[in-house]
Design a protein around this motif. Structure first.
Motif, PDB file in Angstrom:
ATOM      1  N   SER A 140       0.844  -1.196   0.000  1.00  0.00           N
ATOM      2  CA  SER A 140       0.000   0.000   0.000  1.00  0.00           C
ATOM      3  C   SER A 140       0.872   1.235   0.000  1.00  0.00           C
ATOM      4  CB  SER A 140      -0.931   0.021   1.215  1.00  0.00           C
ATOM      5  OG  SER A 140      -0.217   0.323   2.383  1.00  0.00           O
ATOM      6  N   ASP A 141       0.323   2.295  -0.579  1.00  0.00           N
ATOM      7  CA  ASP A 141       0.941   3.606  -0.451  1.00  0.00           C
ATOM      8  C   ASP A 141      -0.172   4.643  -0.471  1.00  0.00           C
ATOM      9  OD1 ASP A 141       0.521   4.696  -3.216  1.00  0.00           O
ATOM     10  OD2 ASP A 141       1.777   2.982  -3.752  1.00  0.00           O
ATOM     11  N   GLN A 142       0.194   5.887  -0.209  1.00  0.00           N
ATOM     12  CA  GLN A 142      -0.808   6.931  -0.011  1.00  0.00           C
ATOM     13  C   GLN A 142      -1.582   7.249  -1.295  1.00  0.00           C
ATOM     14  OE1 GLN A 142      -1.417   8.807   3.245  1.00  0.00           O
ATOM     15  NE2 GLN A 142      -0.815   6.694   3.562  1.00  0.00           N
ATOM     16  N   GLU A 143      -0.958   7.058  -2.481  1.00  0.00           N
ATOM     17  CA  GLU A 143      -1.674   7.380  -3.713  1.00  0.00           C
ATOM     18  C   GLU A 143      -2.599   6.244  -4.136  1.00  0.00           C
ATOM     19  OE1 GLU A 143       1.588   8.143  -3.548  1.00  0.00           O
ATOM     20  OE2 GLU A 143       1.512  10.328  -3.730  1.00  0.00           O
ATOM     21  N   LEU A 144      -2.052   5.017  -4.179  1.00  0.00           N
ATOM     22  CA  LEU A 144      -2.803   3.910  -4.762  1.00  0.00           C
ATOM     23  C   LEU A 144      -3.608   3.126  -3.746  1.00  0.00           C
ATOM     24  CD1 LEU A 144      -0.190   2.587  -7.362  1.00  0.00           C
ATOM     25  CD2 LEU A 144      -2.094   4.170  -7.720  1.00  0.00           C
ATOM     26  N   GLY A 145      -3.370   3.374  -2.473  1.00  0.00           N
ATOM     27  CA  GLY A 145      -4.058   2.577  -1.461  1.00  0.00           C
ATOM     28  C   GLY A 145      -3.516   1.160  -1.439  1.00  0.00           C
ATOM     29  N   LYS A 146      -4.362   0.219  -1.037  1.00  0.00           N
ATOM     30  CA  LYS A 146      -3.936  -1.172  -0.887  1.00  0.00           C
ATOM     31  C   LYS A 146      -4.150  -1.932  -2.185  1.00  0.00           C
ATOM     32  CE  LYS A 146      -5.025  -5.234   1.932  1.00  0.00           C
ATOM     33  NZ  LYS A 146      -5.772  -5.749   3.105  1.00  0.00           N
ATOM     34  N   HIS A 147      -3.158  -2.695  -2.611  1.00  0.00           N
ATOM     35  CA  HIS A 147      -3.321  -3.504  -3.814  1.00  0.00           C
ATOM     36  C   HIS A 147      -2.423  -4.736  -3.741  1.00  0.00           C
ATOM     37  CE1 HIS A 147      -0.425  -0.233  -4.431  1.00  0.00           C
ATOM     38  NE2 HIS A 147       0.222  -1.005  -5.265  1.00  0.00           N
ATOM     39  N   SER A 148      -2.695  -5.701  -4.606  1.00  0.00           N
ATOM     40  CA  SER A 148      -1.970  -6.974  -4.574  1.00  0.00           C
ATOM     41  C   SER A 148      -0.491  -6.792  -4.869  1.00  0.00           C
ATOM     42  CB  SER A 148      -2.554  -7.930  -5.620  1.00  0.00           C
ATOM     43  OG  SER A 148      -3.726  -8.510  -5.126  1.00  0.00           O
ATOM     44  N   GLY A 149       0.327  -7.603  -4.217  1.00  0.00           N
ATOM     45  CA  GLY A 149       1.755  -7.560  -4.462  1.00  0.00           C
ATOM     46  C   GLY A 149       2.104  -8.025  -5.865  1.00  0.00           C
ATOM     47  N   THR A 150       3.093  -7.383  -6.462  1.00  0.00           N
ATOM     48  CA  THR A 150       3.569  -7.746  -7.802  1.00  0.00           C
ATOM     49  C   THR A 150       5.086  -7.903  -7.747  1.00  0.00           C
ATOM     50  OG1 THR A 150       3.910  -5.443  -8.396  1.00  0.00           O
ATOM     51  CG2 THR A 150       1.750  -6.392  -8.917  1.00  0.00           C
ATOM     52  N   LEU A 151       5.626  -8.464  -8.816  1.00  0.00           N
ATOM     53  CA  LEU A 151       7.079  -8.595  -8.883  1.00  0.00           C
ATOM     54  C   LEU A 151       7.734  -7.210  -8.976  1.00  0.00           C
ATOM     55  CD1 LEU A 151       9.461 -10.492  -8.901  1.00  0.00           C
ATOM     56  CD2 LEU A 151       9.213 -10.700 -11.396  1.00  0.00           C
ATOM     57  N   ALA A 152       7.079  -6.289  -9.673  1.00  0.00           N
ATOM     58  CA  ALA A 152       7.618  -4.924  -9.750  1.00  0.00           C
ATOM     59  C   ALA A 152       7.684  -4.303  -8.356  1.00  0.00           C
ATOM     60  CB  ALA A 152       6.759  -4.072 -10.679  1.00  0.00           C
ATOM     61  N   ALA A 153       6.627  -4.513  -7.585  1.00  0.00           N
ATOM     62  CA  ALA A 153       6.614  -3.981  -6.212  1.00  0.00           C
ATOM     63  C   ALA A 153       7.714  -4.651  -5.380  1.00  0.00           C
ATOM     64  CB  ALA A 153       5.249  -4.211  -5.574  1.00  0.00           C
ATOM     65  N   TYR A 154       7.837  -5.972  -5.550  1.00  0.00           N
ATOM     66  CA  TYR A 154       8.873  -6.684  -4.791  1.00  0.00           C
ATOM     67  C   TYR A 154      10.259  -6.111  -5.087  1.00  0.00           C
ATOM     68  CZ  TYR A 154      11.940 -10.216  -2.917  1.00  0.00           C
ATOM     69  OH  TYR A 154      12.934 -10.828  -2.215  1.00  0.00           O
ATOM     70  N   ARG A 155      10.514  -5.852  -6.389  1.00  0.00           N
ATOM     71  CA  ARG A 155      11.820  -5.316  -6.771  1.00  0.00           C
ATOM     72  C   ARG A 155      12.031  -3.925  -6.159  1.00  0.00           C
ATOM     73  NH1 ARG A 155      14.531  -7.423 -11.231  1.00  0.00           N
ATOM     74  NH2 ARG A 155      14.980  -5.308 -11.961  1.00  0.00           N
ATOM     75  N   ASP A 156      10.983  -3.117  -6.123  1.00  0.00           N
ATOM     76  CA  ASP A 156      11.098  -1.810  -5.449  1.00  0.00           C
ATOM     77  C   ASP A 156      11.436  -1.980  -3.963  1.00  0.00           C
ATOM     78  OD1 ASP A 156      10.657  -0.318  -7.704  1.00  0.00           O
ATOM     79  OD2 ASP A 156       8.564   0.165  -7.247  1.00  0.00           O
ATOM     80  N   TRP A 157      10.820  -2.951  -3.354  1.00  0.00           N
ATOM     81  CA  TRP A 157      11.076  -3.178  -1.929  1.00  0.00           C
ATOM     82  C   TRP A 157      12.500  -3.666  -1.680  1.00  0.00           C
ATOM     83  CZ3 TRP A 157       8.646  -2.313   2.701  1.00  0.00           C
ATOM     84  CH2 TRP A 157       7.388  -1.693   2.623  1.00  0.00           C
ATOM     85  N   VAL A 158      13.057  -4.443  -2.614  1.00  0.00           N
ATOM     86  CA  VAL A 158      14.473  -4.821  -2.469  1.00  0.00           C
ATOM     87  C   VAL A 158      15.340  -3.560  -2.539  1.00  0.00           C
ATOM     88  CG1 VAL A 158      16.415  -6.096  -3.457  1.00  0.00           C
ATOM     89  CG2 VAL A 158      14.142  -7.154  -3.376  1.00  0.00           C
ATOM     90  N   LYS A 159      15.021  -2.676  -3.490  1.00  0.00           N
ATOM     91  CA  LYS A 159      15.790  -1.436  -3.631  1.00  0.00           C
ATOM     92  C   LYS A 159      15.686  -0.586  -2.364  1.00  0.00           C
ATOM     93  CE  LYS A 159      15.038  -1.238  -8.656  1.00  0.00           C
ATOM     94  NZ  LYS A 159      14.312  -0.513  -9.733  1.00  0.00           N
TER      95      LYS A 159
END
Lengths: 519, 519
Positions: A140-159
């Motif tokens: 989740s983030d303030q703009e998009l709210g809550k949404h399903s995890g994706t590989l793109a999101a996972y890669r951002d979280w590694v960064k």
């Protein structure tokens, strides 16, 4: 008017221009967060007698009731070591002597070797390791709210996890649900090994996936199987299925991690009043029994295998049955778990958690209650230290930034203090005299650049400046900060030949169908 | 998928209908927050040698440099006791022996007698007292934003402070700027004595105002002058004017409170890098010297007078000069101040503070850092424990509610633990067995109503229920809660004859022009 501590005359004047614009030491500060040593003696909640009674009660539970073990391989290993196995119920009972023998071979301290040696760290002793949130299906983030995890999101979280020195290891920060389950481990491991250079976290979802993960880690580190088995270079969490059950992938995960000499953190997840007794001492005793069982299994597989005593005891809301985190009971359970871990001499893992659905004041104070329980309780490894929201069901990027700020504050709190006359500044006190100020004192000038923690998200401006600047809350500022962090991200160096080898491995394994998750 | 600690199967099921709707014990819980005992051994940051060096350095400062004292009456009293007074500079120096002698007569523990005996409390020992924010010129709430303090707002704040058992005393929560300065003390004291029945706080703004306040308190308690002088029934804060200065109303306040046997809390407000040395040990040593000076004056006036060692050491932002609160340095200073207070055997007062301009996540984590520093540091009296915002310049009603939640969580943390076999629930563990749940176990049924803290503002519902309910943050919920609390307010009983006597006193004093504040 002599209002206490708030009148204008007791508030500081602006600094001289000569010393303004200091604080150029943020990089050095950040680097010193890489290896944290906790200087505080652990808080004791229970008496030694109470701890001893809980430990003996846990041994008694394992002796009389035992645990149900769903892995045939696990039951066989335990039987071979002398445990009593009932194959009709899958229940394994063990003698206290077997547990005590196993505890004798657990390393009190262990390294965690990263592919970048500067990112290596240690578990045990007085060392403290902070790991990001693990396991949420959503982000989740303030703009998009809550949404399903994706590989793109996972890669951002590694960064994001790579970007802050106070986050010591990588993790499974969100479940990339758009990655096919047979290949998901290849995707997350590839991301951890290429976008970061800190120690990775591998899930235990069966031997096939673990074999892939271990091979990829060997490639990334440029080491052979023997070197790999010699020192821990990755970690995993194995949850028991409370009460008193150890399922198939968790049992096999303990076995594989122990066999390969990699760090396995055995964590019963006991919610008092739900899957554990309604009392703190009861929930802790049940958790202790289950952790002892898992630790014993690991030591049977390989005496001396690095393991941690994981605790995750909280309570439910007795009105709704909802789990609660960062409650007073949670903090008490953390203090007690630390005492039990020290009783058996095993490094201890705890968590930072909150039940809040938003990265708000509740999220902050519940996480603080968790962190203080863990850190003043003497914890060695804090999982979920950054990003956890909504009882662990969401990884929040704003919460991640707020958490990093809190972790950095603890890192500063751990820095040693001095009280020599030079440090006290007796000369400065004499020089300034009654009613003066210290802004321009030589003692100040020599130290001001590095004197204090420079915050990440906290805003210390006066109300007028803050209001004119948009009157943004800490959560709103955190939104800007995680975006800026991602924009500034630089991948850590990796030998192109190694990268090619890793990519080739992933391509080959994908073509072969990956590896099915075991559950 | 075996995500750690977040899969559906490790999350609790809904409770049986038979045990739903519990938690009827909130009133009992609240009442047990009235007298708090801290069970934790204080955290040590400095070594004993370092503390000794800071103490000796402080004594040396008082001997060589002394403090400037702006009250002629104060200088005369100190000179009569053997201090060395330079009337050309108003500087008073004192021998370490004079300080040591004074410390010998300070009570290690003292009562605070309220007009309602159930509201009486104790300072010192292992007792903990929470006091509301003191001194802000402004108030703020989510609808109206920040605005000047009024008498109406002050009266609301007395009602809020009265409403929660975890707030143990009343205070000067906001400056009622619409009340004329000659009569303001009559208004605030009347409000404290009639809208609440807890121990009041009186400002030291000259003998005239104090004489009025003391007389009103005697009327409210129905006691004579001799009884009044025998036991403390009110408190005050006297700030030194760091560095090394004691102004007129503060000096005279120490004298009057000590003479009347009322509790005076002597608090240097030392911001490291501004009015104190830039190091924590330096700022603490300067504060220690000043506190020792004030304590010595009180004991010279009346040996055995109840005093507290107040500490309020934080740091400034070295870029802007703005004061910061709830920083890592603030927490360190709290631990250190507690050690210094214990070194001299004087009960210790500390604070909960934040620099945040909004009741947001920053406000929560900075207040938590303050509270843990104070409470794990062994603090006896926490000023500004509820409502402080914006470096103390604003009293925020939403922050008040968030703080009350945090204080109640600490109150729960202080409740004793048990680890008997009965409490652990060995029978329940045997009864439930592997893979079961404890919702309906007899051990649970017997305890669930009172098992866990029931939160005030924390929302533990799942995301869906929370979202459907308006997705309100903790701060938004706090807004509703303070409004509900004011709406439900009931004044404590007061004998109509006493109320009439109090009103008549105020009318008479108003007619006589009140009393001018001294500054």
């Amino acid at each position: 008017m002599n209002n206490p501590e708030t009148t204008s005359r007791t508030r500081p004047r602006r600094r001289d221009a000569t010393v303004r614009g200091g604080g150029g030491s943020n990089l050095e500060r950040s680097a010193r967060y890489r290896n944290l040593v906790n200087p505080f003696a652990p808080v004791r909640l229970f008496s030694d007698d109470q701890i001893e009674n809980m430990h003996l009660a846990a041994l008694g539970i394992l002796e009389r009731q035992g645990m149900r073990v769903l892995s045939p391989r696990g039951r066989a290993a335990l039987a071979a070591a002398g445990a009593s196995v009932d194959e009709s119920t899958n229940v394994v009972r063990m003698d206290p002597a077997l547990v005590t023998q196993a505890l004798g071979t657990v390393p009190a301290e262990a390294p965690l070797i990263a592919r970048n040696p500067q990112r290596s760290c240690r578990v045990g002793g007085r060392h403290v390791v902070f790991a990001p949130v693990a396991g949420p299906p959503s982000v989740s983030d303030q703009e998009l709210g809550k949404h399903s995890g994706t590989l793109a999101a996972y890669r951002d979280w590694v960064k994001l996890s790579q970007a802050f020195d106070v986050i010591h290891v990588l993790g499974q920060m969100v479940e990339p649900q758009d990655s096919p389950v047979h290949e998901r481990h290849l995707d997350t491991t590839f991301a951890q090994l290429t976008l970061g250079d800190k120690v990775p976290y591998f899930y235990c979802r069966g031997d096939g996936q673990l074999a892939d993960n271990f091979e990829m880690l060997r490639i990334a580190c440029g080491i052979d199987e023997a070197s790999f088995r010699a020192e821990p270079r990755c970690y995993t969490i194995c949850n028991t299925n409370s009460p008193l059950q150890l399922d198939l992938p968790m049992t096999d995960g303990i076995i594989q991690f122990a066999r390969h000499g990699q760090l396995v953190i055995i964590t019963p997840f006991t919610l008092a009043g739900a899957m554990a007794p309604v009392t703190i001492s009861g929930a802790l005793t049940l958790a202790h029994a289950e952790a002892l069982f898992g630790i014993t299994l690991a030591q049977i597989i390989r005496p001396g295998a690095p393991v941690m005593y994981g605790s995750f005891t909280s309570n439910v809301d007795m009105k709704s049955g909802s789990p609660a985190f960062g409650t007073p009971e949670y903090t008490k359970a953390a203090f007690g778990a630390g005492q039990l871990a020290r009783r058996i001499g095993v490094p201890w893992r705890c968590s930072s958690a909150t039940a809040s659905n938003a990265p708000d004041a509740q999220a902050a104070y519940e996480s603080q209650m968790s962190l203080w329980g863990a850190l003043l309780g003497g914890c060695h490894f804090i999982l979920h230290a950054a990003g956890w929201l909504e009882g662990g069901l969401t990884a929040s990027t704003e919460k991640f930034i707020l958490d990093v700020e809190m972790l950095q504050m603890f890192a500063e709190l751990f820095q040693p203090v001095s009280a020599t006359n030079e440090e006290i500044g007796l000369d400065a006190i004499a020089e300034v005299g009654p009613g003066g100020h210290f802004f321009a004192a030589a003692h100040t000038m020599a130290r001001y650049r590095d004197a204090f923690y420079a915050p990440l998200v906290s805003d210390w401006r006066n109300y007028g400046a803050w209001y004119e600047g948009g009157a943004r809350t800490a959560t709103q500022r955190a939104n800007t900060l995680w975006r800026d962090t991602l924009a500034a991200y630089q991948p850590p160096p990796m030998d192109p030949a190694v990268l090619e080898q890793l990519s080739a491995f992933v391509t080959r394994r994908r073509a072969a169908g990956g590896a099915a998750p075991v559950s």
